[in-house]
Design a protein around this motif. Sequence first.
Motif, short mmCIF file in Angstrom:
data_model
loop_
_atom_site.label_atom_id
_atom_site.label_comp_id
_atom_site.label_asym_id
_atom_site.label_seq_id
_atom_site.Cartn_x
_atom_site.Cartn_y
_atom_site.Cartn_z
N ASP A 77 3.99 3.05 27.53
CA ASP A 77 2.83 3.34 26.68
C ASP A 77 2.22 2.09 26.07
O ASP A 77 1.45 2.17 25.11
CB ASP A 77 3.21 4.34 25.58
N LYS A 78 2.58 0.92 26.60
CA LYS A 78 1.94 -0.34 26.24
C LYS A 78 2.05 -0.66 24.75
O LYS A 78 1.13 -1.21 24.14
CB LYS A 78 0.48 -0.34 26.68
N ASN A 79 3.19 -0.29 24.17
CA ASN A 79 3.49 -0.63 22.77
C ASN A 79 2.44 -0.12 21.77
O ASN A 79 2.18 -0.75 20.74
CB ASN A 79 3.66 -2.14 22.61
N ARG A 80 1.86 1.04 22.09
CA ARG A 80 0.88 1.62 21.16
C ARG A 80 1.53 2.46 20.08
O ARG A 80 0.85 2.92 19.15
CB ARG A 80 -0.13 2.46 21.96
N ASN A 81 2.83 2.68 20.20
CA ASN A 81 3.60 3.40 19.17
C ASN A 81 3.01 4.77 18.85
O ASN A 81 2.95 5.18 17.69
CB ASN A 81 3.72 2.55 17.90
N ARG A 82 2.58 5.48 19.89
CA ARG A 82 2.03 6.82 19.70
C ARG A 82 3.16 7.85 19.73
O ARG A 82 4.20 7.64 20.36
CB ARG A 82 1.01 7.13 20.79
N THR A 83 2.94 8.97 19.10
CA THR A 83 3.87 10.08 19.21
C THR A 83 3.64 10.79 20.54
O THR A 83 2.58 10.64 21.17
CB THR A 83 3.69 11.08 18.06
N LEU A 84 4.61 11.61 20.95
CA LEU A 84 4.42 12.37 22.19
C LEU A 84 3.25 13.32 22.07
O LEU A 84 2.54 13.59 23.04
CB LEU A 84 5.69 13.14 22.54
N GLU A 85 3.02 13.83 20.85
CA GLU A 85 1.87 14.72 20.63
C GLU A 85 0.56 13.97 20.87
O GLU A 85 -0.39 14.51 21.46
CB GLU A 85 1.90 15.29 19.21
N GLN A 86 0.49 12.73 20.42
CA GLN A 86 -0.71 11.92 20.65
C GLN A 86 -0.87 11.57 22.13
O GLN A 86 -1.98 11.61 22.68
CB GLN A 86 -0.65 10.65 19.81
N ILE A 87 0.24 11.26 22.78
CA ILE A 87 0.21 10.87 24.18
C ILE A 87 -0.29 12.02 25.06
O ILE A 87 -1.05 11.82 26.00
CB ILE A 87 1.60 10.40 24.64
N ALA A 123 10.70 4.07 29.66
CA ALA A 123 10.88 3.94 28.21
C ALA A 123 9.51 3.70 27.59
O ALA A 123 8.75 2.83 28.05
CB ALA A 123 11.82 2.79 27.88
N GLN A 124 9.21 4.46 26.56
CA GLN A 124 7.85 4.46 26.02
C GLN A 124 7.36 3.07 25.65
O GLN A 124 6.20 2.73 25.91
CB GLN A 124 7.77 5.39 24.81
N ASN A 125 8.22 2.27 25.03
CA ASN A 125 7.79 0.96 24.56
C ASN A 125 8.61 -0.18 25.17
O ASN A 125 8.80 -1.22 24.56
CB ASN A 125 7.87 0.90 23.03
N ASP A 126 9.07 0.03 26.40
CA ASP A 126 9.84 -1.00 27.09
C ASP A 126 9.29 -1.13 28.51
O ASP A 126 9.35 -0.20 29.30
CB ASP A 126 11.33 -0.64 27.13
N LEU A 127 8.74 -2.28 28.82
CA LEU A 127 8.12 -2.51 30.13
C LEU A 127 9.13 -2.39 31.26
O LEU A 127 8.79 -1.97 32.37
CB LEU A 127 7.48 -3.90 30.14
N THR A 128 10.38 -2.76 31.00
CA THR A 128 11.43 -2.71 32.04
C THR A 128 12.55 -1.80 31.56
O THR A 128 13.50 -2.26 30.93
CB THR A 128 11.97 -4.12 32.32
N PRO A 129 12.45 -0.49 31.81
CA PRO A 129 13.42 0.47 31.28
C PRO A 129 14.84 0.19 31.76
O PRO A 129 15.06 -0.39 32.82
CB PRO A 129 12.90 1.81 31.82
#
Length: 242
Positions: A77-87, A123-129
């Motif tokens: 999610d490119k470190n946008r720190n969104r909730t799943l509801e927002q996504i 991983a939502q905020n990890d480029l390499t899970p």
Amino acid sequence: PPKAPVMPAWLGAELFNGMVAPLVPYGIRGVISYQGEANADRAGQYRLLFPELIKGWRQAWGQGDFPFLAVQLAPFDKNRNRTLEQITATPEDSDWARLREAQSLAAKAVPNYALVVTMDVGAQNDLTPAKKDVIGSRLALAARSVAYGETLVSSGPVFKEMVVQGDKVLVRFDAVGAGLEARGGKLTGFAVGGEDKKFVWAEAQVQLDNSVVVSAAAVPKPVAVRYGWADFPVVNLFNKDG
């Protein structure tokens, strides 16, 4: 003399000449490619160049169409720190989805190619899970099929065709294995669009023949379906083989 300009090592042909070309004299059994993040904003270019890279490497080695296994661009999610509801609030366009599509289309352009899916290990905020064990297991299945010719279910469901039936769309798949299933509840991640190219979330259900029927009240004349079309998709369609 003026100082030589400093250039990133991946520009031009430096990566190939510095890291691939020296290996060409040696024998090769196959390639695993885990790459694509830097190309996500140029999916159209990638759609053309990625198959050419595969053809070029095979030509360089001169050992036939050796297996080429690629790992799909993982959810991020490119470190946008969104909730799943927002996504998941509304379907969005996605350059990462376009790059994943380009990766999958390589199967139509070159033989002995397989794409390993990562939609459930990102991983939502990890480029390499971190879940490399799952990716490794799927690469092993793909290798057993493509490189060693074993008859087994080596991937999740792969899109085959879609048929518009009035206000619904029937989507059929290959690699259904023991059958399709939605894990963790109702199917998620399907969107449907009309001629206006505006997509809305759709109701989706697995049918007895292992197709998926997709519809949305807001789109009475659907022409297209998307699945997992997001930077960080929330999806749950599997075959029963896992």
